[in-house]
Design a protein around this motif. Sequence first.
Motif, PDB file in Angstrom:
ATOM      1  N   TYR A   1       0.140  -6.560   3.072  1.00 55.55           N
ATOM      2  CA  TYR A   1       0.322  -5.411   3.749  1.00 55.55           C
ATOM      3  C   TYR A   1       1.845  -5.230   4.604  1.00 55.55           C
ATOM      4  O   TYR A   1       2.519  -4.156   4.481  1.00 55.55           O
ATOM      5  CB  TYR A   1      -0.468  -5.177   4.960  1.00 55.55           C
ATOM      6  CG  TYR A   1      -0.969  -3.647   5.391  1.00 55.55           C
ATOM      7  CD1 TYR A   1      -1.411  -2.711   4.279  1.00 55.55           C
ATOM      8  CD2 TYR A   1      -0.461  -3.140   6.549  1.00 55.55           C
ATOM      9  CE1 TYR A   1      -1.603  -1.449   4.716  1.00 55.55           C
ATOM     10  CE2 TYR A   1      -0.399  -1.727   6.917  1.00 55.55           C
ATOM     11  CZ  TYR A   1      -1.233  -0.925   5.958  1.00 55.55           C
ATOM     12  OH  TYR A   1      -1.326   0.412   6.400  1.00 55.55           O
TER      13      TYR A   1
ATOM     14  N   ALA B   1      -6.862   2.047  -3.130  1.00 54.51           N
ATOM     15  CA  ALA B   1      -7.969   2.213  -2.033  1.00 54.51           C
ATOM     16  C   ALA B   1      -8.147   3.703  -1.972  1.00 54.51           C
ATOM     17  O   ALA B   1      -9.332   4.139  -1.671  1.00 54.51           O
ATOM     18  CB  ALA B   1      -7.446   1.617  -0.952  1.00 54.51           C
ATOM     19  N   GLU B   2      -7.314   4.667  -2.029  1.00 46.60           N
ATOM     20  CA  GLU B   2      -7.722   5.949  -1.875  1.00 46.60           C
ATOM     21  C   GLU B   2      -8.617   6.579  -2.963  1.00 46.60           C
ATOM     22  O   GLU B   2      -9.594   7.183  -2.589  1.00 46.60           O
ATOM     23  CB  GLU B   2      -6.234   6.699  -2.159  1.00 46.60           C
ATOM     24  CG  GLU B   2      -5.290   6.676  -0.772  1.00 46.60           C
ATOM     25  CD  GLU B   2      -5.755   7.862   0.121  1.00 46.60           C
ATOM     26  OE1 GLU B   2      -6.842   8.390  -0.129  1.00 46.60           O
ATOM     27  OE2 GLU B   2      -5.033   8.065   1.211  1.00 46.60           O
TER      28      GLU B   2
ATOM     29  N   MET C   1      -2.623   1.003  -1.432  1.00 45.58           N
ATOM     30  CA  MET C   1      -2.992   2.296  -0.850  1.00 45.58           C
ATOM     31  C   MET C   1      -3.599   3.186  -1.980  1.00 45.58           C
ATOM     32  O   MET C   1      -4.503   4.127  -1.700  1.00 45.58           O
ATOM     33  CB  MET C   1      -1.787   2.971  -0.340  1.00 45.58           C
ATOM     34  CG  MET C   1      -1.383   1.998   1.010  1.00 45.58           C
ATOM     35  SD  MET C   1      -2.686   1.909   2.093  1.00 45.58           S
ATOM     36  CE  MET C   1      -2.871   3.542   3.025  1.00 45.58           C
TER      37      MET C   1
ATOM     38  N   TRP D   1       3.049   0.328   8.781  1.00 44.07           N
ATOM     39  CA  TRP D   1       2.340   0.935   7.428  1.00 44.07           C
ATOM     40  C   TRP D   1       3.427   1.465   6.620  1.00 44.07           C
ATOM     41  O   TRP D   1       3.211   1.685   5.335  1.00 44.07           O
ATOM     42  CB  TRP D   1       1.166   2.012   7.849  1.00 44.07           C
ATOM     43  CG  TRP D   1       0.277   1.487   8.290  1.00 44.07           C
ATOM     44  CD1 TRP D   1      -0.232   0.375   8.210  1.00 44.07           C
ATOM     45  CD2 TRP D   1      -0.875   2.362   8.953  1.00 44.07           C
ATOM     46  NE1 TRP D   1      -1.406   0.050   9.077  1.00 44.07           N
ATOM     47  CE2 TRP D   1      -1.801   1.374   9.495  1.00 44.07           C
ATOM     48  CE3 TRP D   1      -1.076   3.700   9.435  1.00 44.07           C
ATOM     49  CZ2 TRP D   1      -2.893   1.705  10.398  1.00 44.07           C
ATOM     50  CZ3 TRP D   1      -1.924   3.975  10.095  1.00 44.07           C
ATOM     51  CH2 TRP D   1      -3.056   2.996  10.614  1.00 44.07           C
TER      52      TRP D   1
ATOM     53  N   ARG E   1       1.794  -2.954  -1.047  1.00 41.34           N
ATOM     54  CA  ARG E   1       0.875  -1.865  -0.111  1.00 41.34           C
ATOM     55  C   ARG E   1       0.908  -0.772  -0.858  1.00 41.34           C
ATOM     56  O   ARG E   1      -0.177   0.066  -0.651  1.00 41.34           O
ATOM     57  CB  ARG E   1       1.825  -1.967   1.105  1.00 41.34           C
ATOM     58  CG  ARG E   1       1.371  -1.037   2.371  1.00 41.34           C
ATOM     59  CD  ARG E   1       2.316  -0.810   3.549  1.00 41.34           C
ATOM     60  NE  ARG E   1       1.832   0.204   4.319  1.00 41.34           N
ATOM     61  CZ  ARG E   1       2.389   0.598   5.444  1.00 41.34           C
ATOM     62  NH1 ARG E   1       3.465  -0.391   5.876  1.00 41.34           N
ATOM     63  NH2 ARG E   1       1.920   1.594   6.116  1.00 41.34           N
ATOM     64  N   ARG E   2       1.819  -0.239  -1.552  1.00 37.87           N
ATOM     65  CA  ARG E   2       1.765   0.994  -2.297  1.00 37.87           C
ATOM     66  C   ARG E   2       0.760   0.990  -3.068  1.00 37.87           C
ATOM     67  O   ARG E   2      -0.187   1.997  -3.161  1.00 37.87           O
ATOM     68  CB  ARG E   2       3.095   1.268  -2.839  1.00 37.87           C
ATOM     69  CG  ARG E   2       3.160   2.763  -3.493  1.00 37.87           C
ATOM     70  CD  ARG E   2       4.517   3.093  -4.473  1.00 37.87           C
ATOM     71  NE  ARG E   2       5.685   2.799  -3.337  1.00 37.87           N
ATOM     72  CZ  ARG E   2       6.302   1.942  -3.689  1.00 37.87           C
ATOM     73  NH1 ARG E   2       6.194   0.669  -4.602  1.00 37.87           N
ATOM     74  NH2 ARG E   2       7.503   1.836  -2.873  1.00 37.87           N
TER      75      ARG E   2
ATOM     76  N   LEU F   1      -8.722   7.155   4.510  1.00 39.70           N
ATOM     77  CA  LEU F   1      -8.052   5.801   4.524  1.00 39.70           C
ATOM     78  C   LEU F   1      -7.291   5.503   5.563  1.00 39.70           C
ATOM     79  O   LEU F   1      -7.581   4.239   6.251  1.00 39.70           O
ATOM     80  CB  LEU F   1      -7.344   5.478   3.170  1.00 39.70           C
ATOM     81  CG  LEU F   1      -6.841   4.120   2.922  1.00 39.70           C
ATOM     82  CD1 LEU F   1      -7.875   2.886   2.809  1.00 39.70           C
ATOM     83  CD2 LEU F   1      -5.782   4.257   1.670  1.00 39.70           C
ATOM     84  N   GLU F   2      -6.553   6.218   5.769  1.00 43.29           N
ATOM     85  CA  GLU F   2      -5.343   5.944   7.029  1.00 43.29           C
ATOM     86  C   GLU F   2      -6.202   5.860   8.343  1.00 43.29           C
ATOM     87  O   GLU F   2      -5.867   4.817   9.028  1.00 43.29           O
ATOM     88  CB  GLU F   2      -4.449   6.931   7.077  1.00 43.29           C
ATOM     89  CG  GLU F   2      -3.422   6.938   6.003  1.00 43.29           C
ATOM     90  CD  GLU F   2      -2.370   7.848   6.088  1.00 43.29           C
ATOM     91  OE1 GLU F   2      -2.389   8.613   7.004  1.00 43.29           O
ATOM     92  OE2 GLU F   2      -1.497   8.153   5.056  1.00 43.29           O
TER      93      GLU F   2
ATOM     94  N   LEU G   1      -8.112   2.285   8.241  1.00 46.17           N
ATOM     95  CA  LEU G   1      -7.188   1.307   8.526  1.00 46.17           C
ATOM     96  C   LEU G   1      -6.481   1.181   9.991  1.00 46.17           C
ATOM     97  O   LEU G   1      -6.447   0.029  10.559  1.00 46.17           O
ATOM     98  CB  LEU G   1      -5.949   1.518   7.523  1.00 46.17           C
ATOM     99  CG  LEU G   1      -6.190   1.071   5.898  1.00 46.17           C
ATOM    100  CD1 LEU G   1      -4.969   1.559   5.310  1.00 46.17           C
ATOM    101  CD2 LEU G   1      -6.241  -0.351   5.981  1.00 46.17           C
TER     102      LEU G   1
ATOM    103  N   ALA H   1      -4.117  -6.495   4.029  1.00 45.98           N
ATOM    104  CA  ALA H   1      -4.972  -5.434   3.952  1.00 45.98           C
ATOM    105  C   ALA H   1      -6.162  -5.620   3.015  1.00 45.98           C
ATOM    106  O   ALA H   1      -6.005  -6.238   2.108  1.00 45.98           O
ATOM    107  CB  ALA H   1      -4.457  -3.857   3.826  1.00 45.98           C
TER     108      ALA H   1
END
Lengths: 447, 307
Positions: A339, A279-280, A276, A445, A272-273, A396-397, A400, A345
Amino acid sequence: MSDWQTSLRTWTQRSWPAGKAFALLGALFGLAFLAQIVWLASDQRQVLESSARLLNNTVPSTLEQFRLARNIEQLRLDGERVFSGRTPVARQQALFIVSLLSSHPAMLADRRTATLASEVESFLVLAAREGMTEQRYAEWETLSNRLSLLADDFSIEGANLATDDLQLMSATMLRSQFKLALVLALVAVFVGGFLFLIHRHLIRPLQKMDEALCELRSGHAPTPFSRSSMAEIRALEGAIGQLRDVMHENRQARQELHIQATTDSLTGMFNRRHFMALAEEELKRAHRYARPVCVGMADMDHFKAINDRHGHAVGDRVLKSLAALFGHTLRQSDWVCRYGGDEFAFLFTETTLAEAHRLAERLCQRTAEHWIDLGEGSGLRVTLSLGLADASGDALEAALKRADAALYQAKEEGRNRVVSALSANTPKSMPEHGDDLDSPADERWLI
Amino acid sequence: MTAHLPPPICSPVRIAGLRRGCESPRFAALPQAAAKALAKTLNGPLPAFCCAALLAAGSALALELRVVISRAAENPQPVAGQAMASRSTLLADFNLALAREVCRRLRARCEYSYAPFAEIIPGIESKRFELGFGNHLRTAAREAQVAFSNPLWRSSSRLLALPGAALRMARQSAGELTIETLREVRVAAVRGSQQHAYLQRVAKTQELELIELATVGECLLALDNQEADFAFVPTLIAYLALDARARPTPIFVGPGLVDDGLGGSVHIVLARTDEKLRQQLDLALDEMRQDGSYPRLWRRYFPFDMY
């Protein structure tokens, strides 16, 4: 292989300290050079001796010979005057000079000259006392010729004396020139050989070391070193080899750590990290260039029941199988991560929501069709619920969050389906938690 | 007994002679006004002082040498540059000219005098002379007394006799007439010469009557006067002393001799203690040979080569 060949191989493979090796070479060259200098010096000494002999002995002797020749010639001329003098006094005077010259120490020193001069003087004294006749003059002409020949002989001998010495000097100088050329050739050979050895045993190994270090920096596999003859170079190569091994281990460890830090250990998907973070960056890029991008959240239907019925090992196998299926089904440009639990995700780059929806539908369909083999003839099929949201206008957040809301909607609508969230301006209310969702999305999350 | 010679041109006496003013022939070629001005200047107190100072300095620094030359005849008055009076003085004239050239090259102030041959080496030994031009042969005995310069020329010895005596002795002698074959005859030689020393050694054995004379000329006179049957003399000096007009004319007898110290190189003699002077002298002689002045000087006096 014979003993001497073994010894030679051992000797050639032996490492030599560079300082000692080059000092030894220098000493050998010095000795050879010194020997040739001594060899050359012998010629120089010979030339010096010859020139000294020429100056101190030969030239004076030559002059002496010439002087003697001149005195003999004068003896002949005065003998002539004994016959041809106009007056008795002049003839007597010439006779005195004949006597004087025949007593000259230089004439007396040479036996041929002394004998002939004495003979000439006796003849002339007799001729003066007893009178000049035609016969006596004829005899005198014979003596006169002998005197001339003798004078010529001395002139030639005098010239030959100097010629002999000069020829000797010339030969010595020629030999000396040849020796000098040899010395220069030796120096050239040594300098050439020295440069070759320096290049082969110092410069080339250093270049190889530099190449090896460059390869280490670039991460390419380093070329192994050839075995150097110089001890210092060999030590450096050993040190560089050790450094190379250590760096290789470090790189492997770093890669492993990187994999551990970015992937999920069970499924091999991004964690996930990492997802993220990627994705950012991708969202920033899409926002900057106003490109379409979508995110998705997926959850396996009834996963808890699988775990409860078949155990966690089967649950893990199902997750792995799904991860493999995602890998085969999604495009190269699509990103997916585990995720948390049975949630996944997605990030669909350069993809509109409608395109993402079709892609998600296909994924759901393939998942539903995918037979997961559990061994011993048994297996199962699972289904997937998936919520999508357009992220081209959101953070992003937030995107999601909307995808998660869509996921809940898909669960509520009966599972095994895809629901696309509305745009960010028309938020939908969060549905009640389903059987597969034990905690709010915001808290999950944090996994 | 020595005879003093006129000073050479370069001597301080001659330089001082310039101060005699307009009488000097050197001024004759100058215009009258210039000559008077120069004479006035030269006769003033300042130049006199300067000249005196220069002369004093020169006297303090210059090498002073007393040169003795072997006398050729009883009454010669040879002066270099003048016509030679007779051939008998040629060698003395040559020696005088050579001595002057050597002095010039040594930058020495020389005083020249003549002396009999026999007085030269004792004179050098007793420090009455510094340089001796006596045509000395180099022998071991003389080396114990004096030092020698580099060689000048080479000498040999020979017997001289009137033709009659020579023929008479030749008939008595079985082979060639030489100094060794002479028996019961009177032989004249110059006192102190190598010939004299040789005759002293063999006189008793060969029953020779040795007649000691001062010069070669006296030896020839002894032959002429029937006081000696033979003269044993240096060849060159004998040649110079011989007069072709004399009747009967003496002739050379036997071969020229160089062994037993009777021939060899001729040198200038000087004190054994004067090593520095010897080196300077040798250097001057070497220079004379190298620049050709020695052969030219020799040729001025002799029509043949004896060096």
